[in-house]
Design a protein around this motif. Structure first.
Motif, PDB file in Angstrom:
ATOM      1  N   GLU A   1      14.777  20.711  52.133  1.00 27.12           N
ATOM      2  CA  GLU A   1      14.316  21.102  50.963  1.00 27.12           C
ATOM      3  C   GLU A   1      13.945  22.615  50.757  1.00 27.12           C
ATOM      4  O   GLU A   1      13.816  22.914  49.357  1.00 27.12           O
TER       5      GLU A   1
ATOM      6  N   ILE B   1      16.117  24.579  48.616  1.00 27.65           N
ATOM      7  CA  ILE B   1      16.540  24.058  47.195  1.00 27.65           C
ATOM      8  C   ILE B   1      15.907  24.908  45.805  1.00 27.65           C
ATOM      9  O   ILE B   1      14.667  24.891  46.116  1.00 27.65           O
TER      10      ILE B   1
ATOM     11  N   GLU C   1      19.222  23.180  41.337  1.00 27.48           N
ATOM     12  CA  GLU C   1      19.517  21.495  41.490  1.00 27.48           C
ATOM     13  C   GLU C   1      19.542  20.951  40.211  1.00 27.48           C
ATOM     14  O   GLU C   1      20.417  20.027  40.062  1.00 27.48           O
TER      15      GLU C   1
ATOM     16  N   SER D   1      24.633  23.699  46.716  1.00 28.98           N
ATOM     17  CA  SER D   1      24.646  22.253  46.693  1.00 28.98           C
ATOM     18  C   SER D   1      24.601  21.609  48.020  1.00 28.98           C
ATOM     19  O   SER D   1      24.059  20.442  48.120  1.00 28.98           O
TER      20      SER D   1
ATOM     21  N   ARG E   1      23.402  15.421  48.840  1.00 26.79           N
ATOM     22  CA  ARG E   1      22.952  15.655  47.658  1.00 26.79           C
ATOM     23  C   ARG E   1      21.464  15.240  47.495  1.00 26.79           C
ATOM     24  O   ARG E   1      20.786  15.134  46.286  1.00 26.79           O
TER      25      ARG E   1
ATOM     26  N   SER F   1      17.373  14.832  47.476  1.00 22.10           N
ATOM     27  CA  SER F   1      16.305  15.862  47.232  1.00 22.10           C
ATOM     28  C   SER F   1      15.139  14.863  46.632  1.00 22.10           C
ATOM     29  O   SER F   1      15.370  13.944  45.898  1.00 22.10           O
TER      30      SER F   1
END
Length: 373
Positions: free
Chosen positions: A103, A106, A111, A137, A188, A190
């Motif tokens: 993470e 990200i 996001e 992504s 995908r 998170s």
């Protein structure tokens, strides 16, 4: 054929001492006992190899030369098992879980934009972009997927992509061809959540299943597979594309699917009048070794498949007992001996559906069968 099913190991700084000092030896000894009577063909791990991206492992002094938590996982988890059991990389299969994402890479703005754009209609386009490259992504899964690609670079009949992968296993005794579909259903994931809950749906791209089938057809030179097994991390009902996934599992001659995520055992059977598919969820293999709640205590499954009789003959449920530092029969999940042979249904083992042949099926139908009295 004997498959060991592990899931949700969650290797981290918090459980590493227990893993290193007691658990690993107990697991190896337990697996070796089974291996000595009926050899283990494959060890499959259905996600969450490490905990929270593995960042705590990289901060441990003994691993200060490592840059990937999965290299640590291979060194301390896979290699000791492989050496003791006489296995090689081709005997290990794994898929990512939501804890295997990084993470730290990200960006919230990206996001948020992706969550607003991705739907059942657009997910295929994104998968195509991800297939051979990493971007905003899927960069979160890059370390895992790069490790997978490196780990299996010399594995014959293994087809890798950044999305799904496929593996064709040839059984030496029966010469059966067993296809494995390895789904990346966590790219995908998170902890970033939008206020509009509809934008937090779990789209992962069900086309991965169909693309994997195509890979297996090529690997098997166009011949029909004797068995087809799917590996993924989440429960089917957690997917926004659950209807499409169920349709695939039931109608594409999938014999078995294995998954994890919820850290407790579950078995299910999806079926239509003409076909069906068995699914099994495993305990968390390690996670919290001293867990007190029985259903969440560490454990794993050994699945014995009789390729000649076309059934799962037995499932051995194992559980880690923390005070004794050993694995025992999981009698709370499969009493009384920790062995599930489905005898309560009047049969020995879980029978697989016969491979469909639509022409034969239709030929067997008669108009009289549909007439009412």
């Amino acid at each position: 054929m004997r498959i060991v099913h592990l899931s949700d190991i969650h290797l981290s700084k918090n459980n590493y001492d227990e893993f290193h000092d007691n658990y690993r030896e107990a697991l190896i000894n337990d697996l070796n006992d089974f291996h000595s009577t009926n050899k283990i063909d494959l060890i499959v791990i259905t996600g969450d190899l490490v905990d929270k991206g593995g960042h705590s492992l990289l901060k441990m002094p003994e691993f200060d030369t490592y840059t990937s938590p999965y290299d640590i996982f291979e060194e301390v988890f896979i290699k000791p098992l492989a050496r003791r059991l006489g296995l090689s990389n081709k005997n290990f299969l794994f898929v990512p879980g939501n804890h295997d994402i990084n993470e730290n890479v990200i960006l919230w703005v990206d996001e948020k934009s992706l969550k607003q754009k991705i739907s059942k209609d657009t997910i295929k386009e994104q998968l195509k972009l991800n297939e051979t490259s990493f971007n905003s992504s899927n960069e979160r899964i890059q370390l895992f997927k790069e490790f997978e690609e490196k780990f299996h670079k010399d594995t014959i009949n293994y087809e890798y992509t950044n999305n799904e992968s496929a593996y064709l296993f040839k059984d030496e005794n029966s010469n059966n061809s067993i296809g494995f579909i390895l789904i990346n259903d966590s790219w995908r994931c998170s902890t970033c959540k939008l206020e509009d809950s509809n934008l937090n749906n779990h789209f992962f791209g069900f086309k991965q299943f169909y693309w994997a089938i195509e890979k297996l057809k090529i690997l098997n030179q166009g011949l029909e597979l004797d068995k087809l097994i799917c590996l993924f991390h989440h429960s089917v009902d957690e997917y926004s594309e659950k209807d499409e996934v169920k349709r695939f599992l039931i109608n594409k001659d999938v014999d078995l699917f294995l998954y994890g995520h919820h850290h407790s055992i579950k078995s299910e059977y999806m079926f239509t009048p003409v076909n069906g598919c068995h699914g099994f969820r495993g305990r968390a293999a390690l996670n919290k070794p001293d867990e007190h709640t029985d259903i969440f205590q560490p454990g794993y499954q050994i699945i014995d498949i009789d390729l000649l009789s076309n059934r799962i003959s037995q499932i051995h449920h194992r559980k880690y007992i923390f005070p004794s530092s050993m694995f025992v029969a999981d009698t709370s999940s499969a009493p009384p001996l920790g062995i599930d042979n489905n005898s309560s249904r009047g049969s020995i083992g879980y029978e697989f559906s016969q491979k469909k042949n639509n022409s034969n099926y239709l030929e067997g139908l008669k108009v009289e069968d549909f007439k009412r009295d």
